[in-house]
Design a protein around this motif. Structure first.
Motif, short mmCIF file in Angstrom:
data_model
loop_
_atom_site.label_atom_id
_atom_site.label_comp_id
_atom_site.label_asym_id
_atom_site.label_seq_id
_atom_site.Cartn_x
_atom_site.Cartn_y
_atom_site.Cartn_z
N TYR A 45 0.84 -1.20 0.00
CA TYR A 45 0.00 0.00 0.00
C TYR A 45 0.87 1.24 0.00
O TYR A 45 0.66 2.17 -0.78
CB TYR A 45 -0.91 -0.01 1.23
N VAL A 46 1.89 1.26 0.86
CA VAL A 46 2.80 2.39 0.94
C VAL A 46 3.60 2.50 -0.36
O VAL A 46 3.85 3.60 -0.86
CB VAL A 46 3.75 2.26 2.15
N LYS A 49 1.59 4.26 -2.97
CA LYS A 49 1.46 5.68 -2.65
C LYS A 49 2.76 6.41 -2.98
O LYS A 49 2.76 7.52 -3.50
CB LYS A 49 1.10 5.86 -1.16
N ASN A 52 3.22 6.75 -6.75
CA ASN A 52 2.36 7.81 -7.26
C ASN A 52 2.96 9.19 -6.99
O ASN A 52 2.93 10.08 -7.84
CB ASN A 52 0.97 7.71 -6.61
N ALA A 53 3.53 9.37 -5.79
CA ALA A 53 4.14 10.65 -5.44
C ALA A 53 5.35 10.94 -6.32
O ALA A 53 5.53 12.06 -6.82
CB ALA A 53 4.54 10.66 -3.97
N ASP A 252 1.46 10.78 4.46
CA ASP A 252 0.72 11.44 3.38
C ASP A 252 1.23 12.86 3.15
O ASP A 252 1.38 13.30 2.01
CB ASP A 252 -0.77 11.46 3.70
N LEU A 255 4.78 12.76 1.51
CA LEU A 255 4.71 12.44 0.09
C LEU A 255 4.15 13.61 -0.71
O LEU A 255 4.59 13.87 -1.83
CB LEU A 255 3.86 11.19 -0.12
N GLU A 256 3.19 14.32 -0.14
CA GLU A 256 2.63 15.48 -0.82
C GLU A 256 3.69 16.56 -1.00
O GLU A 256 3.76 17.21 -2.04
CB GLU A 256 1.45 16.04 -0.02
#
Length: 366
Positions: A45-46, A49, A52-53, A252, A255-256
């Protein structure tokens, strides 16, 4: 324009840093690789993510072909690292000048990496401009983006540069807040932006404090080079904190920050290979910089690099890349020859006027 410090005519020697210090491969590539490390250590899952980042940091407009085995842990490579504190990197308008330019060269045979700083005020031809144009090297990114920045640095020191990474320092400071701040030992004592720093005294810094610490330039006896040292110190400390288990609760947000404030033409797959195959290079490093002379060009202060200094840096970087040495022959060496012929002296301790002759050609007609 602000005046530079008095010229330093001494030649700067390469110096090895203590191998026991926990350096990372490079201070900007590692910002992107942060998510790769996290992804390799935790759940699928990580991983997705993180992917994607990182995908959002990728710059397809400067895409280059990456051959099979290019990052297999055996081949040398270089990345132009740039730092700016102007806005977020996902905005559509032109970016500002780059405050920091560092060429990172990774040498797996010697199990080390080298960081060659390019002073922001260095006089350079803007390679790729519609007409002959000379500016400070830090203007290349704002004029022609990463492509012009890579081409201009490449021509300046005669080395091939395919890859780049640029980070918005303001955005990275947000990441510092998300990880709960960082602990740094200042390299010198000074006050800046309402913050006070004492040399050698461990200081807990939030985002604003770290930004103040990394921004100060004119009160540092090493000038812009000293500031670059502090920036690398902040970034490497941030990397260590960001990959810790205690930071995962803010994953989150971290990563953002990465996806919104980093741009690179290294895709996720390449960063994975770098993180996995070049870890041994992280334990030893060399740090150096182009060292020039303060001059005045059309009323503005610049740093002009002597031809011998350009050749010295070119020889070192090419050797680290496994390339044969070549004579540097470019606009800067041409301008140096013309100015010396007109009485300019690279041994003078006074700030002199330097003229740009606009009849330079690619063949160097002199």
């Amino acid at each position: 324009m602000r005046n530079n410090k008095k010229p330093d005519v001494s030649r700067v020697q390469l110096h090895s840093e203590d191998n026991k210090k926990k350096h990372v491969l490079s201070w900007i590539v590692s910002i992107v690789a942060i998510v790769v490390v996290i992804a390799a250590s935790y759940s699928a899952y990580v991983y997705f993510k993180a992917k994607n980042a990182v995908d959002q940091t990728y710059d397809p407009s400067n895409r280059v072909e990456i051959k099979s085995g290019e990052f297999n842990g055996k081949k040398n490579f270089a990345v132009l690292l740039m730092g700016t504190d102007t806005g977020a990197l996902n905005r559509t308008e032109k970016m500002g000048n780059t405050d920091t330019m560092i060429l990172a060269v990774v040498n797996p045979k010697k199990k080390r990496y080298s960081l060659m700083s390019i002073p922001r005020d260095t006089m350079a031809q803007m390679v790729g401009a519609s007409k002959f144009e000379v500016q400070k090297i830090n203007a290349a990114y704002s004029i022609g983006g990463a492509k012009m920045a890579m081409a201009s640095v490449s021509k300046l020191i005669n080395v091939p540069i395919k890859y780049y990474a640029v980070v918005n320092m303001g955005g990275i400071m947000k990441m510092i807040r998300y990880v709960g701040g960082i602990d740094v030992k200042p390299t010198l004592s000074f006050e800046y932006g309402g913050y006070r720093f004492k040399k050698g005294q461990t200081t807990h810094m939030g985002g604003a404090g770290a930004l103040a610490y990394s921004r100060m330039r004119y009160d540092d006896p090493e000038g812009d080079y000293g500031r670059q040292k502090r920036q690398r110190q902040v970034i490497t400390t941030l990397i260590q904190k960001a990959v810790s288990v205690s930071s995962l609760s803010n994953l989150d947000s971290i990563l953002e920050s990465v996806s919104g404030n980093v741009r690179t033409n290294l895709p996720f797959s390449a960063l994975q290979q770098i993180a996995m195959n070049y870890r041994k290079c992280a334990n030893s490093s060399k740090s150096d910089y182009l060292h020039g002379y303060s001059v005045e060009i059309d009323g503005a202060s610049y740093q002009v690099q002597p031809t011998k200094e350009l050749q010295r840096v070119s020889d070192y970087v090419r050797k680290e890349l496994g390339l044969q040495q070549e004579v540097v022959n470019n606009n800067e060496t041409y301008q140096n020859q013309r100015n010396v012929a007109d009485g300019f002296s690279f041994t003078s301790t006074k700030t002199q006027k330097y003229k740009i002759y606009d009849d330079y050609t690619e063949e160097g007609d002199y």
